[in-house]
Design an enzyme around this catalytic site. Structure first.
Site, short mmCIF file in Angstrom:
data_model
loop_
_atom_site.label_atom_id
_atom_site.label_comp_id
_atom_site.label_asym_id
_atom_site.label_seq_id
_atom_site.Cartn_x
_atom_site.Cartn_y
_atom_site.Cartn_z
N SER A 220 37.11 -39.93 13.04
CA SER A 220 37.29 -40.72 11.82
C SER A 220 37.62 -42.17 12.17
O SER A 220 37.99 -42.48 13.32
CB SER A 220 38.38 -40.09 10.95
OG SER A 220 39.55 -39.86 11.71
N GLU B 234 39.50 -45.96 10.72
CA GLU B 234 40.45 -46.54 9.76
C GLU B 234 40.15 -48.02 9.55
O GLU B 234 39.92 -48.75 10.51
CB GLU B 234 41.88 -46.35 10.29
CG GLU B 234 42.94 -46.86 9.33
CD GLU B 234 44.34 -46.45 9.75
OE1 GLU B 234 44.55 -45.26 10.04
OE2 GLU B 234 45.20 -47.33 9.81
N ASP C 10 56.73 -48.38 4.51
CA ASP C 10 57.92 -49.18 4.83
C ASP C 10 58.14 -50.16 3.71
O ASP C 10 57.19 -50.75 3.20
CB ASP C 10 57.71 -49.92 6.15
CG ASP C 10 57.62 -48.96 7.31
OD1 ASP C 10 58.55 -48.14 7.47
OD2 ASP C 10 56.62 -49.01 8.04
N PHE D 32 53.09 -55.60 17.84
CA PHE D 32 52.94 -54.49 16.90
C PHE D 32 53.54 -53.21 17.49
O PHE D 32 54.19 -52.43 16.79
CB PHE D 32 51.46 -54.31 16.56
CG PHE D 32 51.24 -53.37 15.42
CD1 PHE D 32 51.81 -53.63 14.17
CD2 PHE D 32 50.50 -52.22 15.58
CE1 PHE D 32 51.63 -52.75 13.11
CE2 PHE D 32 50.31 -51.33 14.52
CZ PHE D 32 50.88 -51.60 13.29
P1 FAD Z 1 58.13 -39.80 7.03
O1 FAD Z 1 57.36 -38.66 7.56
O2 FAD Z 1 58.76 -39.64 5.70
O3 FAD Z 1 59.25 -40.16 8.12
C1 FAD Z 1 59.94 -41.40 8.05
C2 FAD Z 1 61.26 -41.31 8.79
O4 FAD Z 1 62.19 -40.51 8.05
C3 FAD Z 1 61.17 -40.65 10.17
O5 FAD Z 1 62.10 -41.31 11.00
C4 FAD Z 1 61.59 -39.20 9.92
O6 FAD Z 1 62.18 -38.64 11.08
C5 FAD Z 1 62.63 -39.38 8.81
N1 FAD Z 1 62.66 -38.27 7.84
C6 FAD Z 1 61.61 -37.62 7.30
N2 FAD Z 1 62.03 -36.69 6.40
C7 FAD Z 1 63.39 -36.78 6.38
C8 FAD Z 1 64.41 -36.12 5.64
N3 FAD Z 1 64.12 -35.14 4.76
N4 FAD Z 1 65.71 -36.47 5.86
C9 FAD Z 1 66.03 -37.45 6.76
N5 FAD Z 1 65.09 -38.11 7.48
C10 FAD Z 1 63.80 -37.79 7.28
N6 FAD Z 1 52.19 -47.70 6.52
C11 FAD Z 1 51.78 -48.31 5.40
O7 FAD Z 1 52.57 -49.01 4.75
N7 FAD Z 1 50.48 -48.21 4.96
C12 FAD Z 1 49.57 -47.45 5.61
O8 FAD Z 1 48.42 -47.36 5.18
C13 FAD Z 1 49.98 -46.75 6.78
N8 FAD Z 1 49.12 -45.95 7.45
C14 FAD Z 1 49.58 -45.24 8.53
C15 FAD Z 1 48.68 -44.36 9.17
C16 FAD Z 1 49.10 -43.62 10.27
C17 FAD Z 1 48.13 -42.65 10.92
C18 FAD Z 1 50.42 -43.78 10.77
C19 FAD Z 1 50.85 -43.02 11.99
C20 FAD Z 1 51.30 -44.66 10.15
C21 FAD Z 1 50.89 -45.38 9.02
N9 FAD Z 1 51.75 -46.25 8.34
C22 FAD Z 1 51.32 -46.91 7.22
C23 FAD Z 1 53.12 -46.47 8.83
C24 FAD Z 1 54.13 -45.56 8.13
O9 FAD Z 1 54.17 -45.80 6.75
C25 FAD Z 1 55.49 -45.84 8.75
O10 FAD Z 1 55.52 -45.39 10.08
C26 FAD Z 1 56.69 -45.32 7.96
O11 FAD Z 1 57.86 -45.90 8.53
C27 FAD Z 1 56.86 -43.81 8.02
O12 FAD Z 1 55.94 -43.16 7.26
P2 FAD Z 1 55.79 -41.55 7.39
O13 FAD Z 1 54.83 -41.14 6.38
O14 FAD Z 1 55.55 -41.17 8.78
O15 FAD Z 1 57.28 -41.12 6.95
#
Ligand code: FAD
Length: 282
Positions: free
Chosen positions: A6, A8, A99, A207
């Protein structure tokens, strides 16, 4: 390519960037990716940008998957976005926490983690969407520790995610160790490595520091030596990343997800080096 492959993209900010996106997407067509995804600016800054780019890519014939982040959004806003995507025939989403951008104060919205967003998507739209989530072989930078992070990753799968894309990395052992630990917990969803091409040393280092991806010392040293010599950086990057991709596929990674940065050149060069049947025509 038989495995899950895929690409991005990010939403273009102006007309010139839009033309570049279209050009790159057309150049990458011969790779026949299973889907292409479009990033999303947390806090809604590029919400319409994401939807517009999804339409552009759908019009080019791609199965386009918008990224959707929950931070700073209300359930009602998220439901509207989901229903609009459903209406446009979108069948795949990348569900993220996102974020909080500076300037949004402490308003983190109604959902605080990606696992809650995945549950919400399932509640609101059932099985309509195939849901991808993010995985961090080298740990999310805000995580308490690697085990807690892994546990939260598994919660996203248990909430209804179908597969995962990893943060990029340059050390394949980090990926395979993460996959082994996930499998040991009985979780079987595909975990596809996210692949970052190396085209700009300074940008990559900045980054990577921000998102917690390790750039090995030997790569840092080589990049420092190349200075502003873009051609050498590109050639070095293509070689390093091609070897990483080959290594990952040879050792059983289910596919590759390329962060194209809206360019086609590096992804095409890397896939050509992999001698993939579909890439040969590119
Ligand atoms: P989560 O899975 O919710 O985790 C975030 C943090 O919270 C982690 O440290 C985890 O350990 C902790 N956590 C999770 N659940 C809990 C809980 N229940 N209690 C306490 N702590 C918890 N960002 C953007 O803004 N736009 C994008 O389009 C984008 N695309 C991305 C694509 C990919 C493939 C990746 C890997 C990252 C992308 N990001 C994007 C970045 C991402 O949004 C950030 O890394 C963000 O900080 C975490 O998102 P997440 O969905 O992994 O969060």
């Amino acid at each position: 390519m038989s495995s899950l492959f895929s690409l991005e993209f990010f939403p273009p900010r102006d007309n010139a960037a839009r033309e570049k996106l279209i050009r790159s997407a057309k150049q990458l067509e011969p790779l026949q990716p299973a889907y292409v995804s479009v990033t999303f600016g947390a806090g809604g800054s590029t919400r319409t940008g994401t939807a517009d780019a999804v339409s552009i890519l759908q019009d080019l014939g791609y199965d386009a998957a918008p990224h959707l982040s929950c931070i700073g959004a209300s359930r009602a806003e998220l439901r509207d976005i989901l229903l609009a995507y459903k209406e446009r025939g979108v069948r795949r989403l990348v569900a993220l926490r996102g974020d909080l951008p500076s300037g949004m104060g402490g308003d983190t919205g109604e959902l605080h983690y990606a696992s809650q967003l995945v549950s919400f998507i399932r509640e609101a739209t059932g099985d309509w969407f195939h849901i991808e989530v993010a995985a961090y072989p080298e740990m999310h930078p805000q995580a308490r520790n690697a085990s807690a992070d892994l546990g939260y990753f598994i919660e996203k799968v248990q909430a209804g995610a179908n597969s995962a894309i990893t943060q990029y990395f340059f050390n394949p052992d980090a990926y395979f160790d993460f996959v082994d630990r996930v499998r040991a917990r009985g979780v079987t969803v595909p975990i596809v490595p996210g692949i970052m091409p190396i085209t700009n040393g300074t940008q990559l280092l900045r980054f990577s520091d921000m998102c917690g991806a390790e750039v090995p010392r030997w790569i840092r040293l080589r990049l420092a030596e190349f200075g502003d010599d873009k051609a050498s950086i590109r050639a070095f990057g293509e070689d390093v990343v091609s070897r990483l991709c080959q290594n990952l596929l040879d050792q059983g990674a289910p596919g590759l997800h390329f962060y194209t940065l809206n360019g086609a050149e590096s992804t095409l060069a890397i896939t050509r080096n992999l001698s993939l049947p579909t890439a040969a025509a590119a």
